[in-house]
Design an enzyme around this catalytic site. Structure first.
Site, mmCIF file in Angstrom:
data_model
loop_
_atom_site.group_PDB
_atom_site.id
_atom_site.type_symbol
_atom_site.label_atom_id
_atom_site.label_comp_id
_atom_site.label_asym_id
_atom_site.label_seq_id
_atom_site.Cartn_x
_atom_site.Cartn_y
_atom_site.Cartn_z
ATOM 1 N N ASN A 127 70.862 34.412 7.895
ATOM 2 C CA ASN A 127 71.307 34.999 6.627
ATOM 3 C C ASN A 127 71.403 36.599 7.008
ATOM 4 O O ASN A 127 70.391 37.006 7.368
ATOM 5 C CB ASN A 127 70.336 34.763 5.530
ATOM 6 N N THR A 135 75.092 32.291 2.911
ATOM 7 C CA THR A 135 75.192 33.321 2.170
ATOM 8 C C THR A 135 74.328 32.744 0.897
ATOM 9 O O THR A 135 74.873 31.659 0.241
ATOM 10 C CB THR A 135 76.370 33.828 1.824
ATOM 11 N N GLU A 136 73.435 33.380 0.321
ATOM 12 C CA GLU A 136 72.611 32.735 -0.581
ATOM 13 C C GLU A 136 73.302 32.497 -1.960
ATOM 14 O O GLU A 136 72.647 31.942 -2.910
ATOM 15 C CB GLU A 136 71.252 33.681 -0.813
ATOM 16 N N ASN A 137 74.324 33.120 -2.243
ATOM 17 C CA ASN A 137 75.352 32.674 -3.255
ATOM 18 C C ASN A 137 75.759 31.312 -3.254
ATOM 19 O O ASN A 137 76.480 31.000 -4.233
ATOM 20 C CB ASN A 137 75.847 33.681 -3.924
ATOM 21 N N GLU A 140 67.703 38.655 -3.803
ATOM 22 C CA GLU A 140 67.076 37.562 -2.905
ATOM 23 C C GLU A 140 65.965 38.091 -1.947
ATOM 24 O O GLU A 140 65.602 37.415 -1.167
ATOM 25 C CB GLU A 140 68.332 37.151 -2.328
#
Lengths: 217, 222, 217, 222
Positions: free
Chosen positions: D37, D60-62, D143
């Site tokens: 990430n 990607t944390e979304n 995040e």
């Protein structure tokens, strides 16, 4: 991620004393070839985490019959065809931790999600919560439950791509996606391995990050 | 039918009910559009009595909404079973999900009704349906405790008396509990009950009067 | 489940003081039409739970500008174009509960899954864990986090069928599926409503049980 | 290059490094096949230096794995963005998932590496990168805390000195913390560091000697 030619190669090293998460609900999603590989591989003194404790004389039941399992963590060991487990249990030759099915799933999810413990409504006031910490939150009583982690997870899926993304089929999905998040090493048996790009990214259920080896059987 | 005190309706000429008749009673009391889980065994019969067009959606905890009837012949698919591991079918508008999601659905209170069998139910709604506590029994719990605590309403289907005549609606369960204060209605062969803080209320009786029934039970009937 | 002709009809009654979960990450998955309906509907003194606190002058920012939001629970209010929130915050006209993004998601998941509270590694030793209970489990420190529940959730999805099953598109999926589990009433705006049977059951992300009303916009 | 005590390599003729050169250093140190990430801002540059065929997969944390490069022209899709809300592309073998699943992936320790920017890092690996603690600042965390605690290894990319010359590698952070003892490597314009229980070790220096660097820092270098 490694696409393997045989179940034994996909299984790889499993140490004596390991905790093995075994997918499936009855035979749906049961990783039969990987269990056969585990029998062949020889690891013993295992703790097996699975919804049931084996059916008939094959698969998980065969592993139990070989005396390779020290302890079973499961929700529903007793079935019409669970004679292997039943015999071992009655003989005091196997340990049982009985866990409500939802707790079994959620405790593995917690392990996979980095949750240290969680307060859960299931089992409050029953023998399965005895000795466990309870707490009243907003007027409701909860039991504190701890994660269940595996050294290895053996799961049955429908298709994999060569990166290890997995899709399942119908109710055979059951424990596979949760177990895939909760073990150090994750091995999947599938019906088919397709090229990268061959699965719809919107429909992938287990993303490739969770999978270490696949074998088509 | 004869209305009685507490709103009880006696059906002296009808009953005891068969399992199929009990299933029909349960089905009658499920609101159109409900999301429902039918436990393994007797409760499965309820599915046959849900009126067409009711919009009632069946959940099976092994990971599916909009489960259809039992599969026969070519329909049988080993990857598509109900919680009793029997082959079933898929209705249009179905969805599949994994075990953590399925039990989150259940435990988060999203199911309107679940229907369960029971060994004993207490007047305050405690449920015992997973273990008779016998020494040599192989214990097994499955989804029983999750369903008991998770659904908005828990209906029980059972015979009111065991084979030896012992009542199964009791002041306090002697068998190991499945859940505390979770059952709201009990459907039996000779009567239906509503449970709550007030205790047990007889809703209908079948082939027995309320007074005769009361005499055979140790619970105070509201 | 109701398929509605207008966003206002889909939104239905929202009471003053309600907690409203609003999907989206930036504009991806943002339920713009439902927020507009909420502005029209008139409920005030709201608590809004969302990843961000509004962009530019439209959508969530417009709701804030109308003075209808008492409190925002979010992870990332400050953005290049978050001037409406910034002004209210500096004026002391809005309350902020800042929550790490993963805790925001997991706390809503807990609400939806019947979890009373959970021990979580994020935020340990930081100002966002101050005053919260901590516990060491297996040598690691965790913070106890509580569920976040909504009275209503407004989410943006891609397609619905007439039962309310939802699929999303790409990273617009973000908070929708979690919020759909965590609110008493769930309203989705979609691009298209298809007939029952028009979605692949293996690919449904939000099952119909979670959805109360949909509107195609 | 000149090897030094503790294995430090000095590059007196090279440096200070540009952001692009720092990104290339980070990329060099990421194992093939890693799941990575890249934080918002500078760390995003690392993507341009990952060798073709390395099998490194970006998260990607979304809600996506196997994110591709920035989208341009017709590729731009408002439903496909990175965590910085910039339009990106999808690589073959991608998958999408919701926020709870995405952060479970992160917090459960499944990502091999995350690369973050920082205001301050302590010699023991504490990270401060979400708030300068200024009174009038609008706080935002996103995040940052989840990444700091979740990834197996946390790499930081930053200039070693603030504009006023204050070091950003410090004995103890004065800004509000993002995470405790979480950073394992720090990549700066003039040096790279390994952090651990032993404290900070200088790995390489750029345009400055280790001794000159040590003189400008308040931390004891291992």
């Amino acid at each position: 991620m490694k696409v393997c030619d045989t179940a034994v190669e996909a299984l790889g090293a499993v140490e004596d004393g390991a905790t093995v998460l075994v997918g499936g609900f009855g035979m749906a999603g049961m990783p039969v070839a990987l269990i056969a590989a585990l029998i062949e591989q020889g690891a013993t003194d295992l703790t097996v985490v699975s919804n049931n404790a084996g059916n008939g004389d094959t698969g998980l039941a065969a592993l139990l019959a070989e005396g390779r399992v020290r302890k079973v963590i499961c929700s529903f060991p007793r079935q019409a065809d669970s004679w292997v487990f039943d015999g071992l249990y009655r003989a005091g030759a196997i340990e049982l931790e009985l866990v409500p099915q939802g707790n079994l799933a959620e405790r593995m999810r917690a392990a996979g999600a980095g949750i240290g413990a969680f307060f859960c409504p299931t089992g409050v006031g029953t023998p399965l919560a005895e000795g466990k910490e309870t707490r009243v939150i907003d007027g409701r009583t909860y039991v504190l439950e701890m994660p269940i982690r595996g050294d290895v997870a053996l799961i049955g899926a429908h298709r994999a791509d060569r990166l290890g993304n997995l899709v399942y089929r119908r109710t055979a999905r059951n424990f596979g996606p949760v177990m895939a998040t909760a073990a150090t090493r994750v091995v999947a048996q599938v019906s088919e391995v397709v090229d990268v790009g061959g699965l719809d990214p919107e429909s992938v259920v287990t993303p490739s990050i969770y999978v270490d080896a696949v074998v088509a059987v | 039918m004869t209305p009685r005190d507490g709103g009880c309706v006696e059906h002296p000429d009808r009953g005891p009910l068969s399992k199929v008749e009990m299933a029909a009673l349960v089905a009658r009391d499920i609101e159109p559009g409900s999301f429902v889980n039918l436990g393994i065994g007797q409760p499965t019969l309820v599915a046959d009595h849900l009126p067409a067009g009711s919009g009632i959606v069946l959940h099976t905890e092994n990971g599916m909404l909009n489960m259809g009837p039992a599969a026969t012949g070519d329909q049988v698919d080993p990857d598509l079973t109900n919680a009793g591991k029997q082959p079933v079918t898929e209705l249009p508008g179905a969805s599949y999900f994994h075990q953590a999601d399925s039990f989150a659905m259940m435990r988060g209170g999203h199911l309107d009704v679940c229907v369960l069998g029971a060994f004993q139910v207490s007047a305050s709604g405690d449920l015992a349906n997973w273990s008779t506590g016998a020494d040599d029994a192989i214990p097994a719990v499955g989804e029983a405790m999750d369903l008991a605590m998770g659904a908005k309403q828990v209906f029980v289907m059972m015979s009111l008396f065991a084979k030896d005549g012992t009542p199964k609606l009791v002041p306090s369960c002697t068998f190991p509990l499945t859940g505390v204060a979770c059952v709201s209605r009990v459907y039996t062969d000779v009567a239906t009950f509503e449970l709550g803080e007030h205790g047990a209320r007889v809703v209908e009786t079948f082939g027995i009067t309320r007074d005769a029934l009361a005499a055979r039970l140790e619970v105070d009937l509201a």
